[in-house]
Each structure stands twice: as C-alpha cells, then as structure tokens.
Enzyme design. Sequence first.
Site, mmCIF file in Angstrom:
data_model
loop_
_atom_site.group_PDB
_atom_site.id
_atom_site.type_symbol
_atom_site.label_atom_id
_atom_site.label_comp_id
_atom_site.label_asym_id
_atom_site.label_seq_id
_atom_site.Cartn_x
_atom_site.Cartn_y
_atom_site.Cartn_z
ATOM 1 N N GLU B 29 0.839 -1.193 0.000
ATOM 2 C CA GLU B 29 0.000 0.000 0.000
ATOM 3 C C GLU B 29 0.877 1.248 0.000
ATOM 4 O O GLU B 29 1.718 1.401 0.888
ATOM 5 C CB GLU B 29 -0.913 -0.014 1.233
ATOM 6 C CG GLU B 29 -1.933 -1.140 1.183
ATOM 7 C CD GLU B 29 -2.439 -1.563 2.556
ATOM 8 O OE1 GLU B 29 -2.209 -0.839 3.552
ATOM 9 O OE2 GLU B 29 -3.062 -2.641 2.648
ATOM 10 N N LEU B 58 -6.006 -1.786 -1.222
ATOM 11 C CA LEU B 58 -5.847 -1.750 0.231
ATOM 12 C C LEU B 58 -6.375 -3.039 0.868
ATOM 13 O O LEU B 58 -7.556 -3.118 1.210
ATOM 14 C CB LEU B 58 -6.612 -0.538 0.781
ATOM 15 C CG LEU B 58 -6.267 -0.005 2.171
ATOM 16 C CD1 LEU B 58 -7.033 1.288 2.414
ATOM 17 C CD2 LEU B 58 -6.564 -0.982 3.280
ATOM 18 N N ALA B 59 -5.537 -4.051 0.954
ATOM 19 C CA ALA B 59 -5.982 -5.314 1.534
ATOM 20 C C ALA B 59 -4.762 -6.127 1.928
ATOM 21 O O ALA B 59 -4.103 -6.721 1.074
ATOM 22 C CB ALA B 59 -6.847 -6.090 0.553
ATOM 23 N N GLU B 60 -4.453 -6.138 3.208
ATOM 24 C CA GLU B 60 -3.254 -6.836 3.676
ATOM 25 C C GLU B 60 -3.326 -8.328 3.349
ATOM 26 O O GLU B 60 -2.346 -8.944 2.942
ATOM 27 C CB GLU B 60 -3.071 -6.638 5.176
ATOM 28 C CG GLU B 60 -2.654 -5.227 5.580
ATOM 29 C CD GLU B 60 -3.790 -4.222 5.577
ATOM 30 O OE1 GLU B 60 -4.976 -4.661 5.537
ATOM 31 O OE2 GLU B 60 -3.524 -3.011 5.598
ATOM 32 N N GLN B 82 1.952 -2.084 5.753
ATOM 33 C CA GLN B 82 2.199 -0.675 6.089
ATOM 34 C C GLN B 82 2.579 -0.427 7.557
ATOM 35 O O GLN B 82 3.442 0.375 7.854
ATOM 36 C CB GLN B 82 0.978 0.142 5.719
ATOM 37 C CG GLN B 82 1.234 1.607 5.607
ATOM 38 C CD GLN B 82 0.181 2.259 4.732
ATOM 39 O OE1 GLN B 82 -0.997 2.212 5.029
ATOM 40 N NE2 GLN B 82 0.597 2.838 3.637
ATOM 41 N N PHE B 83 1.898 -1.125 8.467
ATOM 42 C CA PHE B 83 2.254 -1.112 9.884
ATOM 43 C C PHE B 83 2.068 -2.539 10.399
ATOM 44 O O PHE B 83 1.104 -3.204 10.027
ATOM 45 C CB PHE B 83 1.361 -0.154 10.687
ATOM 46 C CG PHE B 83 1.634 1.291 10.408
ATOM 47 C CD1 PHE B 83 2.590 1.994 11.135
ATOM 48 C CD2 PHE B 83 0.951 1.955 9.409
ATOM 49 C CE1 PHE B 83 2.853 3.329 10.869
ATOM 50 C CE2 PHE B 83 1.214 3.295 9.130
ATOM 51 C CZ PHE B 83 2.163 3.980 9.867
ATOM 52 N N PHE B 86 -1.124 -4.210 11.503
ATOM 53 C CA PHE B 86 -2.131 -4.694 10.550
ATOM 54 C C PHE B 86 -1.903 -6.165 10.197
ATOM 55 O O PHE B 86 -2.548 -6.714 9.315
ATOM 56 C CB PHE B 86 -2.119 -3.868 9.248
ATOM 57 C CG PHE B 86 -2.207 -2.376 9.433
ATOM 58 C CD1 PHE B 86 -2.573 -1.818 10.659
ATOM 59 C CD2 PHE B 86 -1.945 -1.512 8.378
ATOM 60 C CE1 PHE B 86 -2.648 -0.434 10.829
ATOM 61 C CE2 PHE B 86 -2.017 -0.137 8.536
ATOM 62 C CZ PHE B 86 -2.365 0.405 9.762
ATOM 63 N N HIS B 129 -0.686 0.604 15.531
ATOM 64 C CA HIS B 129 0.394 0.981 14.624
ATOM 65 C C HIS B 129 1.774 0.698 15.221
ATOM 66 O O HIS B 129 2.744 0.614 14.506
ATOM 67 C CB HIS B 129 0.315 2.477 14.287
ATOM 68 C CG HIS B 129 -0.741 2.813 13.284
ATOM 69 N ND1 HIS B 129 -2.072 2.589 13.500
ATOM 70 C CD2 HIS B 129 -0.655 3.351 12.041
ATOM 71 C CE1 HIS B 129 -2.764 2.978 12.439
ATOM 72 N NE2 HIS B 129 -1.928 3.449 11.543
#
Lengths: 347, 325
Positions: B29, B58-60, B82-83, B86, B129
């Site tokens: 992302e 946007l989909a881990e 991203q973090f 997640f 996060h």
Amino acid sequence: MFQILNEDGKIVNEEDVPDLSDEQLKELMRRMVYTRVLDQRSIALNRQGRLGFYAPTAGQEASQLGSQFALEQEDFLLPGYRDVPQLIWQGLPLYQAFLFSRGHFHGNQMPEGVHAVSPQIIIGAQYVQAAGVALGMKKRGKKNVAVTYTGDGGTSQGDFYEGINFAGAYKAPAIFFVQNNRFAISVPVEKQTNAKTLAQKAVAAGIEGIQVDGMDVLAVYAATKHARERAINGEGPMLIETLTYRYGPHTMAGDDPTRYRTEDLDNEWEKKDPLVRYRKYLESKNLWSEEEENKVIDQAKEEIKQAIKQADQYPKQKVTDLMANMYEELPYNLQEQMEEYKEKESK
Amino acid sequence: MAQMTMIQAITDALRTELKNDENVLVFGEDVGKNGGVFRATEGLQAEFGEERVFDTPLAESGIGGLAIGLGLQGFRPVPEIQFFGFIYEVMDSISGQMARMRYRSGGVHHSPITVRAPFGGGVHTPELHADSLEGLVAQQPGLKVVIPSTPYDAKGLLIASIRDNDPVIFLEHMKLYRSFRGEVPEEEYTIELGKADVKREGTDVTLIAYGAMVHACLKAADELAENGINAEVIDLRTVSPLDIETIIESVKKTNRVVVVQEAQRQAGVAANVVAEIQERAILHLEAPVLRVTAPDTVYAFSEAEEVWLPNHKDIVEKVNSVMNF
C-alpha cells in the site's frame, strides 16, 4: 449518481427533495459550518502538539453529516477513523473526541444513550461488526439500524465483502457507507479496483447499492433516510457510495497530498464544495445569512476552546488505567504489574 | 563509507536487490508513487518501473496471498505491510500459508518472500500501529523473523532476507528509522540470518535484546560501567530461529543474564530466550534470568507511552537485582 442539489445550489431533482422543516434545513448548515471550523481548529491544535492522531474531514461534511442527520438516537454507529464528526453529532462530547485523538481511553467511553463504538483503526473491520450489530437488532425486534463507514480503499478489504454478504444473507438492517474520497492515502480509486463504481459491489452480495453525490447534503440525507426505512421494514441492508473528496492530507502524520494529487483536481473538487452549494440553496430560500454563519463560527470556536481546556484538565491516562481495563478481573500477572507501575508512575 | 539512516539503508538494500535480480518485486500500500508512508521505497518506482515496484489495493490479506502466488511463479516478492499492527489481517497468509509451503509440498515449492513491516513504539502513532507482535510470528515454524538495530545491519540483513528461499518477516523499528546515522558500505554485502551480534563485550552480565532495545541496553551498559559492572550486550538480530550458540557462550562467560524486549511480557521472544538458557546452561547461572519488558496490556498509544515502554533505567535496575542476588 443520485443528486438533489447541483453545484450552483439549484434543485435538480424535485421529486426526491426531503421533507425537512426550515429549522432542520438550517440545522444541517449549522452542523456543516461547525464541523468545518472544528476541522480547521483540530489541524491547528495538532500542529501545536495538543492533539494526537487526527484525520482531516474538510470536504466530506455533506457525506458525514447528511447521513448522520437521518439517524435516530437508538441507531448504532460503527465509524471509521475519519468519522469523528458523526460521533460528535450523535452525542460524543467534544472534549472526549479530543481525548480519543490523544489515545486516552476516556475518549472511547461512549456516554449513556450514544449507541456507538469508537472509530475503527483497522480498515474494514467495522463492516463485519456492523452486520453483527444489525443482525442483533433484528433478533431483538428493534426498529433500528447499524450504520458503518469506510473509505474507497476499504472496499478492497475482505472484511468489506464479508460484511455486506453476511448482512445480505440475514437481511440485517445495516447501512454500509463508502465515502469515496478518491484516494486511499496515495492510491487513486482507479488503481484500487477495476469496478466502475463502488456501489455496484452490492450486486455480488445481492443487496441494494446506490451512488450518491457526496457533496450534496440533501441527497446524502435522502438516500440514508430511504435506506433506513427499507432496513427497518425488513428489506435488508444497503450500500451507499458517496462521491466526495478530502481536501487535506490522509492524516496529520506526515502525509503530503501534493505527491499524488494535482492542483487541478483539488480545484475541480473545491468547486463542488458542500457548504458553498448548500449555502446558496438556503440563501435562495432566505434561510441563511452571513450573520448567521458568523454566529455559528464564533460559537464553534468558543466551544472548541472550552473542550480543549476540559481535555487538558482531564486526568492523564496512566499505564495502570490500561491494566484496569484489560480484563474484568485482574489476573496474577497484572496484579503484580499494577503495583510495579503504580510505583513507576509515582516517580 | 556512506553515513546512512536506517531507512536509507533499507532503501539501498531494496535498490541493490531490484538491480541484482529481475525476479525481485516490491509492492504494498502506497509504496509506489508515494514511496511508502515512511519513504522506504522512495524513488524505486521511478527507477525500476511500475512492473517491479507497485501499489496494491488496500488489503493486507490480498497482499500476502499475492506474494505467495508470485513466489510460486518464481518471483522474489518483497511486500510491505504498512504497519505491523495490521498483521492480523494477513495472518492466514503468513502463518497458515507461506510458512507451510515447503512442508505442505514436501519441498517442491517454497515461499521466497520477505515481508517488510514497520513496528515499535515511541513515535506517537495511533492504535494498532506501534505494537510489537514479533512473538506472534516467531511462534510459527517455517518463518524467519529478522529485526535489525543499526543501518549497517539493516542493509546486510535485508539483502540476505531477500535472497533467502524461506519466508522472512523483516521488522523495522519506527523509532530507529531516522534517529541516528551509521556507516553503511555502498557495495552489497549480506549478514547471515540466524546469527546474533555481540554489540558490546563484557564479563559481568549479559544483556540480550533486539531492535530499539539494543540501544537502551547499550545506554544501560554505559551507566553500569560507571559503577564497575561490565555488561555484554547481545543483539539477536534474528529472533526466530535464535542463535543459541552465541547466547550460551555469553552465559558461560558472565553467568548472569537480563533479557530485554519492548513487547509485553507474556509469552514472546524473551520468554523463549529464558527457557532456552535454563534448559541448556542452568549450572552456569549465578542468578535467575530476569526480563525487562512492557506490561501485559495493549500498547499505550500516545499519552502513557513513555511510562509503558521499557527504558535503560529499568534495565539498570534489573541488572542490579541479578548482581545482588
């Protein structure tokens, strides 16, 4: 796209104009103006280091407040991280919203009568939960709805599909909002999906879907009202895509929209501003004046000032507060650690 | 040698491997045009094109599954989550799928994937996060879990991770991204995965840590030295599998150990280190092995962060306990 008011503030769809009193029409404007001021002040407070996490809302007022205005107090709200304004108008005191921003648990404690959970951080998680809240309402025989919000990016998550599919399968009274503000941080919606609209994703779940002008507060209100009536009459959930725009960065934590957005696009969307067009509409009906608007601005500024003061005076969150909230009864490890951290906090 | 921050060393490692091997793909992302929310992939899309460095929806969970599939097609995916908070969204792909690929296919297929993710506290991020969830992935056999503490290590370990044929979870502590610079060779080099590093030699007590806590240990060691206590500091660098040899060798020398992690106390990496030491070297211990950790709550984002996070003073205090046992 469903629209009632065009960019010039003229009615383009007479038959769907909602049946609102003059006072209600003005109240919608007051809330949008107030929320715009709140956004500006929150950005300033964030820059001064007086707030924590903050996701700007300017541009999305019609989507956020038009939808919330159609709800009843007993309806259940499951917001995303940008959806603090809906919570505030649903009854979360402003100083608590500021505490939420600072990561203080009291910001997440909904006052009695506010049926909501605090804003979700994980993208899409609220969608599946909304299906559960809605099913619960149906099982309890309540005439209420669960309302949840995510952004355009959220529609890529598995939770999004699972949520609308479950709610559809159970004909649960849920309203799923997608606030399509064009960008998931930096990724434009065209790169997010090959689907022409996000509303059409409802088709696969067998539920109703509609695309609404998200800068048109009357259209968002009318669509939500309609979805609400359908839902409580047992006709199942609805997916509402509002076409909107966030003027600011994704959050105040270092995102720079100039890396991925053009000035032309910003200008194009600012022409559609929800406050400007609705102001024109109200002025044409002699329901709004500059004087009235200034009054709202002054009131907002004063209340924000008081609220931040109240948030500053609220006891700071401690690690021992966190411990106290982990389980109903403290297990041995936390009992021991409680003593240790009481000591650490007293230093 | 160049002076680099950890984030620059990471970008440098990614660039090196994108150049070296056309099968390396970097995605996630906001990693493309935006260069990543922390700018770890800054400039890479411009340099290598959208075919090699690209934004995902946007989909881990989708990112994890995509990586597995690309791995089956002979690519070397380097996805970014991203973090690390997640990670729950992509847990099935990581623990349920990529970690088992070699086992499930009897060695026919593997998952040459390096999942990068920022983690760690102290930078005032919102909920979910900053969480230190390395224990969660370290419990999964089939994965390697790598956590660098210096720019030099970050580059060498990341290149080694990308070249490794097993899936690696590569965790980058956010506070270390830009907090200091270190010497990093411009040429390519690797640091063997599964090898700890003695960051400071000592004789009286061993401090075992990884990530940002290595720096807290080094600070504690300086303070302890003023009181005549000579601490050895081991940086695990790979928290799964552990470098047992380096750990036990040090225990035999110092006979006293404090294990430090930023994560909560219950279960986790430090608990495993303590268990290994007592199973393998109990007769070399002069005192119980103690831990310095965060308490067993969710991460205290924002307001109470500073008290919640372990620091060098906590370490000094624990060392004094084992010295005076």
